[in-house]
Motif scaffolding. Sequence first.
Motif, PDB file in Angstrom:
ATOM      1  N   SER A  54      48.191  26.443  43.844  1.00 13.77           N
ATOM      2  CA  SER A  54      47.788  26.666  42.450  1.00 13.77           C
ATOM      3  C   SER A  54      47.884  25.365  41.656  1.00 13.77           C
ATOM      4  O   SER A  54      47.096  25.141  40.743  1.00 13.77           O
ATOM      5  CB  SER A  54      48.606  27.792  41.810  1.00 13.77           C
ATOM      6  OG  SER A  54      49.907  27.386  41.597  1.00 13.77           O
ATOM      7  N   ASN A  58      44.699  23.425  39.768  1.00 15.50           N
ATOM      8  CA  ASN A  58      44.791  23.032  38.365  1.00 15.50           C
ATOM      9  C   ASN A  58      44.673  21.533  38.147  1.00 15.50           C
ATOM     10  O   ASN A  58      44.822  21.067  37.021  1.00 15.50           O
ATOM     11  CB  ASN A  58      46.108  23.523  37.776  1.00 15.50           C
ATOM     12  CG  ASN A  58      46.033  24.982  37.405  1.00 15.50           C
ATOM     13  OD1 ASN A  58      45.128  25.388  36.697  1.00 15.50           O
ATOM     14  ND2 ASN A  58      46.952  25.773  37.920  1.00 15.50           N
ATOM     15  N   ASP A  93      37.839  29.663  36.294  1.00 17.79           N
ATOM     16  CA  ASP A  93      38.973  30.414  35.751  1.00 17.79           C
ATOM     17  C   ASP A  93      39.382  31.528  36.688  1.00 17.79           C
ATOM     18  O   ASP A  93      40.571  31.752  36.928  1.00 17.79           O
ATOM     19  CB  ASP A  93      38.609  30.997  34.388  1.00 17.79           C
ATOM     20  CG  ASP A  93      38.936  30.011  33.285  1.00 17.79           C
ATOM     21  OD1 ASP A  93      39.776  29.128  33.549  1.00 17.79           O
ATOM     22  OD2 ASP A  93      38.341  30.107  32.195  1.00 17.79           O
ATOM     23  N   ALA A  94      38.368  32.218  37.230  1.00 16.27           N
ATOM     24  CA  ALA A  94      38.671  33.330  38.136  1.00 16.27           C
ATOM     25  C   ALA A  94      39.416  32.824  39.365  1.00 16.27           C
ATOM     26  O   ALA A  94      40.387  33.429  39.822  1.00 16.27           O
ATOM     27  CB  ALA A  94      37.388  34.036  38.544  1.00 16.27           C
ATOM     28  N   ILE A  96      41.272  30.123  39.608  1.00 14.60           N
ATOM     29  CA  ILE A  96      42.644  29.736  39.257  1.00 14.60           C
ATOM     30  C   ILE A  96      43.509  30.981  39.093  1.00 14.60           C
ATOM     31  O   ILE A  96      44.649  31.031  39.528  1.00 14.60           O
ATOM     32  CB  ILE A  96      42.639  28.885  37.975  1.00 14.60           C
ATOM     33  CG1 ILE A  96      42.051  27.520  38.281  1.00 14.60           C
ATOM     34  CG2 ILE A  96      44.054  28.735  37.421  1.00 14.60           C
ATOM     35  CD1 ILE A  96      41.868  26.644  37.087  1.00 14.60           C
ATOM     36  N   ASP A  97      42.916  32.018  38.496  1.00 18.09           N
ATOM     37  CA  ASP A  97      43.650  33.256  38.294  1.00 18.09           C
ATOM     38  C   ASP A  97      44.061  33.868  39.633  1.00 18.09           C
ATOM     39  O   ASP A  97      45.165  34.381  39.786  1.00 18.09           O
ATOM     40  CB  ASP A  97      42.772  34.221  37.498  1.00 18.09           C
ATOM     41  CG  ASP A  97      43.505  35.499  37.162  1.00 18.09           C
ATOM     42  OD1 ASP A  97      44.729  35.405  36.941  1.00 18.09           O
ATOM     43  OD2 ASP A  97      42.871  36.551  37.110  1.00 18.09           O
ATOM     44  N   TRP A  98      43.187  33.776  40.628  1.00 14.46           N
ATOM     45  CA  TRP A  98      43.460  34.377  41.929  1.00 14.46           C
ATOM     46  C   TRP A  98      44.133  33.388  42.887  1.00 14.46           C
ATOM     47  O   TRP A  98      44.014  33.539  44.102  1.00 14.46           O
ATOM     48  CB  TRP A  98      42.166  34.909  42.534  1.00 14.46           C
ATOM     49  CG  TRP A  98      41.763  36.203  41.932  1.00 14.46           C
ATOM     50  CD1 TRP A  98      41.218  36.391  40.702  1.00 14.46           C
ATOM     51  CD2 TRP A  98      41.925  37.498  42.494  1.00 14.46           C
ATOM     52  NE1 TRP A  98      41.024  37.721  40.456  1.00 14.46           N
ATOM     53  CE2 TRP A  98      41.454  38.437  41.553  1.00 14.46           C
ATOM     54  CE3 TRP A  98      42.430  37.970  43.701  1.00 14.46           C
ATOM     55  CZ2 TRP A  98      41.475  39.796  41.777  1.00 14.46           C
ATOM     56  CZ3 TRP A  98      42.436  39.325  43.940  1.00 14.46           C
ATOM     57  CH2 TRP A  98      41.962  40.239  42.975  1.00 14.46           C
ATOM     58  N   PRO A 163      47.431  37.514  40.000  1.00 12.50           N
ATOM     59  CA  PRO A 163      46.164  37.586  39.265  1.00 12.50           C
ATOM     60  C   PRO A 163      46.268  38.585  38.111  1.00 12.50           C
ATOM     61  O   PRO A 163      46.998  39.575  38.204  1.00 12.50           O
ATOM     62  CB  PRO A 163      45.173  38.083  40.313  1.00 12.50           C
ATOM     63  CG  PRO A 163      45.801  37.804  41.616  1.00 12.50           C
ATOM     64  CD  PRO A 163      47.267  37.767  41.416  1.00 12.50           C
ATOM     65  N   ALA A 164      45.512  38.306  37.036  1.00 12.91           N
ATOM     66  CA  ALA A 164      45.610  39.156  35.839  1.00 12.91           C
ATOM     67  C   ALA A 164      45.318  40.610  36.163  1.00 12.91           C
ATOM     68  O   ALA A 164      45.881  41.525  35.560  1.00 12.91           O
ATOM     69  CB  ALA A 164      44.648  38.649  34.770  1.00 12.91           C
ATOM     70  N   ALA A 167      48.535  42.122  37.111  1.00 10.24           N
ATOM     71  CA  ALA A 167      49.728  41.871  36.302  1.00 10.24           C
ATOM     72  C   ALA A 167      50.175  43.187  35.674  1.00 10.24           C
ATOM     73  O   ALA A 167      49.394  44.124  35.503  1.00 10.24           O
ATOM     74  CB  ALA A 167      49.418  40.840  35.237  1.00 10.24           C
TER      75      ALA A 167
END
Lengths: 343, 399
Positions: A54, A58, A93-94, A96-98, A163-164, A167
């Motif tokens: 991650s 980033n 973004d997706a 990074i989220d995953w 991942p959101a 969450a």
Amino acid sequence: MDAIVIQILNGLDKGSAYALIALGLTLIFGTLGVVNFAHGALFMIGAFCAVTFSKFLNLSHIVIDETRKDFLGNPLKVEVPYIYDFFGQATGDAIIDWAVPLSIIFAIPVMIAIGFIMERGLIKHFYKRPHADQILVTFGLAIVLQEVIKYYYGANPIPTPAPAAFAGSFDFGAMLGFDPNQIIYPYWRLVYFAFAAVIIGAVFAFLQFTTFGMVVRAGMADRETVGLLGIDIDKRFTIMFGIAAAVAGLAGVMYAPINSPNYHMGMDFLVLSFVVVVVGGMGSLPGAVLAGFLLGILESFASMAVVLETLPGINQIIIYLVAIIILLTRPRGLMGRKGVMEE
Amino acid sequence: MFGLNKRDFSLLLIVAFLALAAPFILNPFPEGSAMAQFNAGYPDLMQRLVIFGIFAIGFNILFGLTGYLSFGHAAFLGVGSYAAIWMMKLLTMNVIPAIIVSVLIAGLFSLLVGWISLRRSGIYFSILTLAFAQMSYALAYSVLTPITGGETGLQPKYTDARILDAALEPGQQPRANLFGVEMNDGFELVMGNWVFTFNAGYYIAAVVMLIAFYLSIRIFRSPFGMMLRAVKSNQQRMNFTGLNSKPYTLAAFVISGMYAGLAGGLLVAMDTQVGAERMFWTASGEVVLMTILGGAGTLIGPVLGAGFIKYMENIVSKINETILEQWFAFMPDWLGDFMVAIIYPFIGKGWHLTLGLIFMLVVIFLPGGLVEGGQRIGRMFKRKQPQDNTPDASKTPAE
């Protein structure tokens, strides 16, 4: 009833971690006959694979945004992850989220490589040495790995969110037909349990239904005879070591959102995983899995308020207590095979 | 002399000399010089060196002789510490009853643990002892808080009912003593630039260590010690000859537990405090490291290992980046920075990394520990002389 279900659910995530680590330990022990004290370190390295991946996603470069000004009136400098340049902002973004689930792809080759290096570089030389020496050298290796990670990542836990989409928690009880708002369960723990079940199933299927697995099982039963049949069993056992390392690593990757990775998480799990292996029966794969879930659930039952009132502090010692009782009454553990590690 | 042969007696004399002259030997660098940070001659560290020496000597009686690898010896150290502190709280601040009771209680506790754990051998024994130690730690930390003080630990206070001692003024800190000689009494000897600290507590601990060392030599050379070695080399054959090995292993376990209790009692005598973390399994792992590093199964090895690790823990961990930069200041900048960058991970907070690497190297290449290393170097210098093949415990590495 609700209380019992929620304790079983609470036990599942820890139990999954125990079962996965114990499975890897047993694989190594059953194939190579080596007691690997560095297995907890492999679990920890897996968790740090997620951290590294991650961080890698980033990585950013600075772009000067002419449309926005900072408080001095200069053009604002914005950090833009490189990944935006490749996939655009939304997809980036997706991704990074995953990061955590995606780092499985990154962790598998890394862990298998680490497993190969460990086996070929160090553990190979210890087959003929006594078990005490194997314990000691892998214990030393565990210290070294732990300290290397501490040097590069620091001593503090590094939060690695799920991942959101996963969450937070949800009302699991209502789905199962209990009263609403009684059983609230975090999504990610359910994912972890499902993941662990898939991995365990995959390992068993691999051993049971492939030719490679058949040869490995034959080697576990009688290494010498398999060798006499002209099969290079050492090579396959090395591959099994890599797979065991990957199992521990994956357990660590997915555990990162549950417990922020820190450098000593491996050791914390290792001690308990050894207890799990011994309870399950040294060298028995189903035993390791069964004991892992059993002890995880037992631990969460012991931390119920009702139990703690009658037996204070039982949640701290229940696993060790069970281990002592099992070792004294059933010396081979729950499902131990005859003739494994009996002196 | 003292029932020892010439060789063992000279070993005992050497250890006695090293222990008694430690304030000189450990302070080789003048005060205020750049090397002064390598001086280990301050009371706190010297006390720890000998106390953990005792701990490792005791562990070696179990592991070195019988080959049973216990991963839970810190529990006995912890139990001994708690027993000692309660004697100080209830009876007197004199260290004698504290130490005696700590040895006895640790002996009883190890009798219980050993009686159960020794029903299994090999890795199962390691796991059982580990389980007992972790249980003791968890209980001391949570449920037994009224006895153990939980997270805060225990210290003697002026309000404690000390039956034998005179009452203290409110707020007065009780100090551990031996018939009036306080543990931190001592004097400093100034010779030119050198300052040597002589400390009462250290000498008490050193004398106890010498007695413990002497006892361990006697155990090593006794028929009992021979029995324990027989357990290690082939327990099955020993059973076939009609001997029950359990009493011997249990006795060894209890003796090593009592050594651990003695070390725990002495630790309390020196710093009058105790906390549950003393029983955590990493503490058990540390004594394993000490014994293996020095040389399991040898007489002097565990003492060397304990000294080595405690010295590293206290001295190497103090070196920081600024000190390193000073050392390499004479080099050109780029080379100095390069050296600092290479060495930095291994010192200061990273000293565990150095320890782990050294430990791995020792296990891989020197199964007999530092003692075997010393013997190999010694042999290199006198290779031409005929080898004497007298059987000697200090030459059989642990297996």
